[in-house]
Design an enzyme around this catalytic site. Structure first.
Site, mmCIF file in Angstrom:
data_model
loop_
_atom_site.group_PDB
_atom_site.id
_atom_site.type_symbol
_atom_site.label_atom_id
_atom_site.label_comp_id
_atom_site.label_asym_id
_atom_site.label_seq_id
_atom_site.Cartn_x
_atom_site.Cartn_y
_atom_site.Cartn_z
ATOM 1 N N ASP A 133 11.858 -2.016 -4.670
ATOM 2 C CA ASP A 133 10.537 -2.127 -5.278
ATOM 3 C C ASP A 133 9.898 -3.446 -4.828
ATOM 4 O O ASP A 133 10.563 -4.306 -4.237
ATOM 5 C CB ASP A 133 10.695 -2.092 -6.802
ATOM 6 C CG ASP A 133 9.393 -1.790 -7.534
ATOM 7 O OD1 ASP A 133 8.386 -1.478 -6.863
ATOM 8 O OD2 ASP A 133 9.389 -1.865 -8.774
ATOM 9 N N GLU B 118 6.050 -4.834 -0.716
ATOM 10 C CA GLU B 118 4.858 -4.803 0.145
ATOM 11 C C GLU B 118 4.749 -6.009 1.107
ATOM 12 O O GLU B 118 4.156 -5.797 2.180
ATOM 13 C CB GLU B 118 3.593 -4.715 -0.731
ATOM 14 C CG GLU B 118 3.448 -3.407 -1.469
ATOM 15 C CD GLU B 118 4.426 -3.269 -2.628
ATOM 16 O OE1 GLU B 118 4.832 -2.125 -2.931
ATOM 17 O OE2 GLU B 118 4.801 -4.304 -3.210
ATOM 18 N N ASP C 204 2.627 2.717 -9.267
ATOM 19 C CA ASP C 204 2.306 2.503 -10.686
ATOM 20 C C ASP C 204 1.098 3.326 -11.123
ATOM 21 O O ASP C 204 -0.026 2.819 -11.259
ATOM 22 C CB ASP C 204 2.045 1.014 -10.927
ATOM 23 C CG ASP C 204 3.277 0.169 -10.659
ATOM 24 O OD1 ASP C 204 4.380 0.740 -10.598
ATOM 25 O OD2 ASP C 204 3.143 -1.053 -10.493
#
Length: 898
Positions: free
Chosen positions: A511, A514, A587
């Site tokens: 997670d 990015e 999300d």
């Protein structure tokens, strides 16, 4: 929330705020390109300099303004692919070329020069079906198939190439100052972000000045384009306007806005264009920030070709122009010429790889929350599934399971005996997934941090020290996964000796990769941070998460000494991420609109190679009402990755907490998922070996039917099952479009038949003349299917009243105790007088043949058979997999081939 000195970190810090993220007007290279292209700067090819070698044909391109030469290379690649590369002929230093995405060096096909002079050059592949027609002045390339121009490159003159320059402070002479690809005054330079670009409190210093690139592609006869994820947008790409380009820039966008072209967690710079009779693909291999503009010119019925009363008229085809712009790197683009959708999928997978074959457990239901509090909480939730008779396969733990957000550790108070917890799950044949993010807490007592720092394994800042940013642990450094040595070291952290408390049923979730940096520009890493090879972060931003998933998957494989398939879920991704595991849509929010948008988002991922994808059931943010939660479970059961997940400040929402009626409906939805697992597994095998998407938009299965091209509220699973989730509240009927004028569709619960090529309010289908299908089986977890050919792949056909079960792949051998329990033959108009079976001495058949026959449902407005909340609209084309194994299914519609 965790205190970090004088600061606090909370999920609210990440809420969507347009002031945090850029739109196109705030992106300097976009403004520069738009300004310069308005002046129509022209490039000219020097074709008399063209040379054709073994792999490519090379020639120079000269900009009329700067006079600085570029070199273009055209490659022919096996399988009807062309590659075009454009780079500076003599750059100040090498420009970044994306490594590791292509599965290997593509096999080239020698291009033959068919004709050429100083004004034009024609190159053809060996078969002569495809040709590149290169025009010198102005520079243009036409891609010709069967004497028809299907694509033109630079026909709009939008080729753009900013040349690397000597740093501004070193440029002492006027000549150097004039040697710039952007002719602007000094006061314009700040506004155009040539050497510095400001956004909020952040300043991006560009050591070698502007370096952006751009190129246009005109697709002739095409008006339906798809791809370039990830955006919370429609499946069919929309026209853009100034300041409204699709942005490919991986960002942590909490509760992202839907129907928006802003970049979110992942980027695949690849799009497909489709029309009846042809599918094309464009793969723009660039990992820097990228913008894509799209403009469709509709077909003009007639145009005058001469003046006067006898003016001739001719039809002008529609055309879609695609303008790619990237901040840095080189132009490296692959043209996939199809001609069919399946051909394009195969061509793209030849370049970037196919979907990894998942372990069977990962296709079941996953239960997740940020966070299950402790071992007792895990035990109670696990027991709840048993108590309420709901199947599930995987328990998940978020960041709170660690010791102060230090990955590869366990909170000693909450999880004092993680092995015991895993053995409890193992006893029920269940697995555990835990999180591992790329940021590493700066802590001299944390061994992972200490060892990484000692070996120089962190991304560096532009001054040479370790880059430091704030994320969940507080002040953190970020592993440089672009470095092969870092990936090798990180893979070793998953060994049982290194990862204390882990077992072989533990798998991984990547997670925040990015990467997410809470107090960075746009909540990510500064672009002038430095990676392995002295490359700036701007060059490779979109590929950072790809590398973490690669290292994680390799670590799990090494942990089993190469025997077991890994399972790795990643939030950030790039082209080729399908080789390493699964992806989800991030999300999302507990609203009906997010349930609805999940369908086109997943369809777009699926057609761009990433078949193993899903959206968090129920919505990650917020508290879904019971009806929405049930509808989301029903939809999620028919999406490739099936996980329930919620953020920490939401109410608990395990499947049994919304009353017995809703529990029953959720139980039924999850059971339907498990009833179809043999079909799911066979579809994933096809995705793995043949690059066929698991979840498919209708246009793939019905490529000649215009009515399917814009459909995004329903889809196909494989070639057989049509799914139309309910995405509106209080719905009692759903209008389902059934494609195929010659198709037969079945409700698998009632076995009603309906004709295709219509919209109905309840699943429909027709008569059965023939049907085909496949079934794939292996051990479900190891690589033995690959190394030892231990698998079973059967083909079924039904023709003229005869069902044949034959081998689809003779390489496979896998003894199985599976038996045929029931065979349903659907669509017969009358009951047969007899049924005969034949078998060899090696086989003994024990089964009950049940023959269903029914008339055709022809009425257009048949009401839904069920008004209860649990109804899910799905339809099926007749498949011989259905004839082989028939589980108890929900109301489904299967498709039948004539």
């Amino acid at each position: 929330m965790e205190a970090t000195g004088k600061e606090e970190i909370s999920v609210e810090d990440e809420a969507v705020d347009k002031n945090i993220f850029k739109d196109c007007s705030k992106i300097a290279f976009y403004r520069r390109q738009k300004q310069q292209l308005s002046r129509r700067s022209m490039y000219q090819a020097s074709l008399d300099s063209a040379t054709t070698g073994k792999d490519s044909t090379k020639f120079q391109i000269i900009n009329e303004t700067t006079k600085v030469p570029l070199v273009a290379e055209v490659y022919g690649i096996e399988g009807n692919i062309f590659r075009l590369k454009i780079n500076e002929e003599t750059p100040l230093k090498p420009r970044y070329e994306v490594p590791d995405v292509l599965t290997s060096k593509p096999s080239t096909v020698r291009l033959i020069s068919c004709a050429g002079d100083a004004d034009s050059l024609v190159l053809a592949d060996g078969k002569g079906d495809l040709k590149c027609h290169i025009t010198a002045n102005p520079f243009k390339i036409d891609l010709v198939s069967e004497e028809e121009v299907v694509m033109s490159i630079n026909s709009l003159g939008q080729l753009y190439f900013e040349h690397l320059q000597i740093p501004l402070k070193q440029r002492a002479t006027k000549e150097n100052k004039e040697d710039t690809s952007v002719d602007t005054s000094q006061e314009d330079q700040e506004d155009l972000g040539l050497w510095e670009e400001k956004f909020g409190k952040f300043v991006d210093v560009k050591v070698n000045g502007p370096a952006s690139i751009g190129l246009d592609f005109s697709l002739h006869g095409f008006e339906h384009l798809y791809g370039i994820p990830q955006h919370a947008e429609s499946h069919q790409l929309k026209n853009t306007s100034d300041g409204d380009a699709y942005r490919l820039y991986n960002l942590d966008v909490y509760g992202y806005k839907i129907h928006d072209k802003m970049g979110i967690y992942g980027s695949v710079p690849y799009l497909l264009a489709h029309k009846p009779g042809r599918t094309l693909g464009i793969f723009w291999l660039n990992a820097s920030e990228t913008l894509v503009e799209i403009n469709t010119e509709p077909a003009v019925k007639y145009t005058l070709t001469q003046m006067g009363p006898a003016a001739a008229k001719q039809k002008v085809r529609c055309r879609t122009d695609v303008h790619w712009m990237s901040e840095s790197g080189i132009i490296d683009v692959f043209l996939l010429t199809g001609p069919t959708p399946s051909d394009v999928f195969g061509q793209y997978s030849y370049l970037t790889g196919t979907q990894a074959m998942p372990p069977l457990f990962s296709l079941g239901y996953h239960q997740c929350r940020w966070n299950y509090e402790d071992e007792q909480d895990v035990k109670a939730v696990d027991a709840g599934f048993d108590e309420h008779d709901i199947p599930y396969d995987v328990m998940w733990l978020d960041i709170e399971h660690t010791e102060g957000k230090r990955y590869f550790t366990w909170d000693k108070k909450r999880f004092p005996n993680p092995r015991r917890m895993q053995e409890l799950l193992r006893s029920k044949n269940r697995k555990l997934v835990v999180i591992s993010d790329p940021h590493i807490k700066i802590d001299p007592d944390y061994s992972v941090y200490v060892k990484a720092k000692e070996q120089g394994f962190f991304v560096r800042n532009h001054e040479g020290g370790d880059f430091e940013g704030v994320c969940w642990p507080g002040l953190s450094s970020y592993l440089d996964f672009t470095n092969p040595k870092v990936r090798e070291w990180y893979s070793g952290l998953f060994t049982f000796s290194a990862y204390q408390g882990s077992t072989d049923i533990l798998y991984i979730w990547n997670d925040m990769n990015e990467p997410s940096v809470f107090r960075g520009p746009e909540l990510t890493m500064q672009k002038n941070a430095i990676h392995h090879g002295n490359w700036e972060h701007r060059e490779l931003h979109n590929i950072y998460g790809f590398y973490q998933q690669m290292a994680t998957a390799e670590g799990l494989i090494q942990r089993s000494k190469g025997k077991e398939r890994p399972f790795v879920l990643t939030r950030s991704f790039f082209a080729g991420s399908q080789k390493y595991g699964a992806v989800w849509t991030g999300d999302n929010t507990a609203e009906w609109s997010y349930l609805k948008i999940s369908i086109p988002m997943l369809l777009t991922l699926s057609i761009t190679g990433i078949s193993f994808c899903g959206a968090d059931v129920g919505g990650f943010i917020g508290n879904p009402e019971a009806e929405l939660l049930v509808r989301w479970y029903q939809a999620g059961a028919y999406q490739p990755f099936f996980r329930g997940h919620a953020t920490m400040n939401t109410k608990r929402r395990e499947p049994w907490l919304f009353g017995e009626e809703n529990t029953q409906l959720i139980r039924e939805a999850i059971r339907q998922r498990y009833a179809l697992l043999p079909y799911w597994y066979s579809l994933f095998y096809r995705a793995h070996v043949a690059a066929q998407p698991v979840m498919r938009p209708l246009w793939i299965e019905f490529p000649e039917e215009l009515d399917t091209f814009g459909v995004e509220d329903e889809y196909m699973l494989g070639s057989a099952l049509l799914v139309h989730p309910v995405t509106e509240p209080k719905a009692s009927t759903v209008d389902v479009f059934l494609p195929g004028s010659n198709e037969v569709w079945y409700d698998s619960k009632t076995f009603a038949l309906w004709e295709g090529a219509r919209t109905v309010k309840f699943p429909v289908a027709l008569d059965t003349d023939s049907a085909m299908g496949e079934f794939y089986l292996d051990d479900g977890h190891s690589f033995q299917y690959l190394h030892q050919k231990q698998f079973l792949h059967r083909k079924f056909s039904f023709l003229s009243g005869v069902l044949i079960n034959s081998c689809a792949d003779k390489r496979g051998h896998y003894p199985s105790k599976c038996v045929v329990e029931q065979i349903f033959v659907l669509g017969l108009k009358k009951q047969p007088s007899s049924v005969t079976t034949r078998s060899s001495d090696k086989w003994t058949l024990h089964f009950l043949m049940e023959v269903r026959y029914t008339g055709i449902q022809r009425e257009q407005g048949h009401p839904a058979a069920s008004h209860q909340l649990g109804f899910l609209q799905t339809m099926v084309k007749m498949s011989l997999w259905l004839l082989h194994i028939v589980p108890k299914c929900p109301p489904c519609i299967w498709r039948s081939s004539h």
